[in-house]
Design a protein around this motif. Structure first.
Motif, mmCIF file in Angstrom:
data_model
loop_
_atom_site.group_PDB
_atom_site.id
_atom_site.type_symbol
_atom_site.label_atom_id
_atom_site.label_comp_id
_atom_site.label_asym_id
_atom_site.label_seq_id
_atom_site.Cartn_x
_atom_site.Cartn_y
_atom_site.Cartn_z
ATOM 1 N N THR A 59 -37.576 8.935 -32.045
ATOM 2 C CA THR A 59 -37.168 7.821 -31.182
ATOM 3 C C THR A 59 -35.671 7.824 -30.887
ATOM 4 O O THR A 59 -35.195 6.940 -30.190
ATOM 5 C CB THR A 59 -37.586 6.464 -31.792
ATOM 6 N N THR A 60 -34.942 8.838 -31.390
ATOM 7 C CA THR A 60 -33.545 8.987 -30.960
ATOM 8 C C THR A 60 -33.482 9.741 -29.632
ATOM 9 O O THR A 60 -32.490 9.655 -28.922
ATOM 10 C CB THR A 60 -32.687 9.714 -32.015
ATOM 11 N N LEU A 61 -34.542 10.485 -29.319
ATOM 12 C CA LEU A 61 -34.602 11.211 -28.044
ATOM 13 C C LEU A 61 -35.125 10.334 -26.912
ATOM 14 O O LEU A 61 -34.699 10.462 -25.772
ATOM 15 C CB LEU A 61 -35.513 12.438 -28.176
ATOM 16 N N ALA A 62 -36.072 9.466 -27.235
ATOM 17 C CA ALA A 62 -36.681 8.563 -26.250
ATOM 18 C C ALA A 62 -37.262 7.380 -27.010
ATOM 19 O O ALA A 62 -37.662 7.526 -28.161
ATOM 20 C CB ALA A 62 -37.780 9.284 -25.474
ATOM 21 N N PRO A 63 -37.320 6.205 -26.381
ATOM 22 C CA PRO A 63 -37.914 5.051 -27.066
ATOM 23 C C PRO A 63 -39.406 5.279 -27.321
ATOM 24 O O PRO A 63 -40.057 6.063 -26.624
ATOM 25 C CB PRO A 63 -37.680 3.888 -26.094
ATOM 26 N N ALA A 64 -39.938 4.597 -28.315
ATOM 27 C CA ALA A 64 -41.338 4.782 -28.721
ATOM 28 C C ALA A 64 -42.293 4.661 -27.549
ATOM 29 O O ALA A 64 -43.220 5.465 -27.406
ATOM 30 C CB ALA A 64 -41.698 3.775 -29.815
ATOM 31 N N GLU A 65 -42.085 3.676 -26.671
ATOM 32 C CA GLU A 65 -43.011 3.475 -25.550
ATOM 33 C C GLU A 65 -43.019 4.644 -24.566
ATOM 34 O O GLU A 65 -43.998 4.858 -23.853
ATOM 35 C CB GLU A 65 -42.731 2.153 -24.821
ATOM 36 N N ALA A 66 -41.970 5.446 -24.537
ATOM 37 C CA ALA A 66 -41.927 6.609 -23.647
ATOM 38 C C ALA A 66 -42.972 7.651 -24.040
ATOM 39 O O ALA A 66 -43.420 8.433 -23.211
ATOM 40 C CB ALA A 66 -40.538 7.241 -23.650
ATOM 41 N N TYR A 67 -43.377 7.640 -25.313
ATOM 42 C CA TYR A 67 -44.376 8.598 -25.765
ATOM 43 C C TYR A 67 -45.783 8.231 -25.291
ATOM 44 O O TYR A 67 -46.725 8.984 -25.507
ATOM 45 C CB TYR A 67 -44.316 8.751 -27.286
ATOM 46 N N LEU A 68 -45.922 7.100 -24.627
ATOM 47 C CA LEU A 68 -47.186 6.742 -23.977
ATOM 48 C C LEU A 68 -47.142 7.090 -22.491
ATOM 49 O O LEU A 68 -48.158 7.070 -21.822
ATOM 50 C CB LEU A 68 -47.468 5.242 -24.129
ATOM 51 N N GLY A 69 -45.964 7.379 -21.975
ATOM 52 C CA GLY A 69 -45.804 7.658 -20.553
ATOM 53 C C GLY A 69 -45.194 9.016 -20.312
ATOM 54 O O GLY A 69 -45.840 10.048 -20.513
ATOM 55 N N PRO A 70 -43.913 9.047 -19.918
ATOM 56 C CA PRO A 70 -43.294 10.312 -19.508
ATOM 57 C C PRO A 70 -43.198 11.368 -20.600
ATOM 58 O O PRO A 70 -43.127 12.540 -20.311
ATOM 59 C CB PRO A 70 -41.903 9.893 -19.022
ATOM 60 N N SER A 71 -43.239 10.983 -21.864
ATOM 61 C CA SER A 71 -43.186 11.968 -22.957
ATOM 62 C C SER A 71 -44.530 12.118 -23.662
ATOM 63 O O SER A 71 -44.627 12.802 -24.666
ATOM 64 C CB SER A 71 -42.131 11.536 -23.986
ATOM 65 N N GLY A 72 -45.565 11.497 -23.146
ATOM 66 C CA GLY A 72 -46.858 11.503 -23.829
ATOM 67 C C GLY A 72 -47.982 12.070 -22.995
ATOM 68 O O GLY A 72 -47.802 13.009 -22.214
ATOM 69 N N THR A 73 -49.163 11.469 -23.134
ATOM 70 C CA THR A 73 -50.342 12.006 -22.470
ATOM 71 C C THR A 73 -50.289 11.864 -20.956
ATOM 72 O O THR A 73 -50.879 12.680 -20.248
ATOM 73 C CB THR A 73 -51.624 11.340 -23.006
ATOM 74 N N THR A 74 -49.588 10.866 -20.446
ATOM 75 C CA THR A 74 -49.451 10.731 -18.994
ATOM 76 C C THR A 74 -48.707 11.944 -18.436
ATOM 77 O O THR A 74 -49.105 12.541 -17.447
ATOM 78 C CB THR A 74 -48.702 9.442 -18.627
ATOM 79 N N TRP A 75 -47.629 12.331 -19.092
ATOM 80 C CA TRP A 75 -46.870 13.508 -18.677
ATOM 81 C C TRP A 75 -47.736 14.756 -18.792
ATOM 82 O O TRP A 75 -47.761 15.601 -17.900
ATOM 83 C CB TRP A 75 -45.623 13.667 -19.544
ATOM 84 N N LEU A 76 -48.461 14.872 -19.891
ATOM 85 C CA LEU A 76 -49.288 16.053 -20.101
ATOM 86 C C LEU A 76 -50.361 16.168 -19.025
ATOM 87 O O LEU A 76 -50.621 17.255 -18.506
ATOM 88 C CB LEU A 76 -49.940 16.009 -21.482
ATOM 89 N N THR A 77 -50.958 15.052 -18.644
ATOM 90 C CA THR A 77 -51.964 15.052 -17.575
ATOM 91 C C THR A 77 -51.344 15.516 -16.261
ATOM 92 O O THR A 77 -51.908 16.355 -15.557
ATOM 93 C CB THR A 77 -52.578 13.651 -17.405
#
Length: 88
Positions: A59-77
């Motif tokens: 969470t020093t790279l991105a806030p936790a909620e970003a891992y649900l969007g641009p850094s998470g499965t949304t980005w992967l999709t």
């Protein structure tokens, strides 16, 4: 009964999908208390899971909620669609 990924959502059951949470208790050295993790076991207040099912995120790279969007499965999709399906 169908596998979880194929069954309908049932009233009172957690929705399946990617989630982010803070570890409040742990028996795994790799996932200490206080870590922020992602998993794909659904949306719920608390979740008990094996350490292998959790991915510790920074969470020093991105806030936790970003891992649900641009850094998470949304980005992967989006990435998979553009590189594997649309072949851009």
């Amino acid at each position: 009964m169908c596998p979880n990924r194929l069954r309908a959502y049932l009233i009172g059951e957690p929705l399946l999908g990617s989630a982010v949470g803070e570890v409040v208790a742990s028996r795994a050295e790799a996932v200490p208390v206080g870590s922020v993790v992602t998993h794909f076991l659904g949306w719920r207040e608390y979740c008990v899971l094996d350490a292998a099912q959790a991915v510790v995120v920074d969470t020093t790279l991105a806030p936790a909620e970003a891992y649900l969007g641009p850094s998470g499965t949304t980005w992967l999709t989006a990435y998979a669609t553009v590189t594997k399906v649309a072949r851009v």
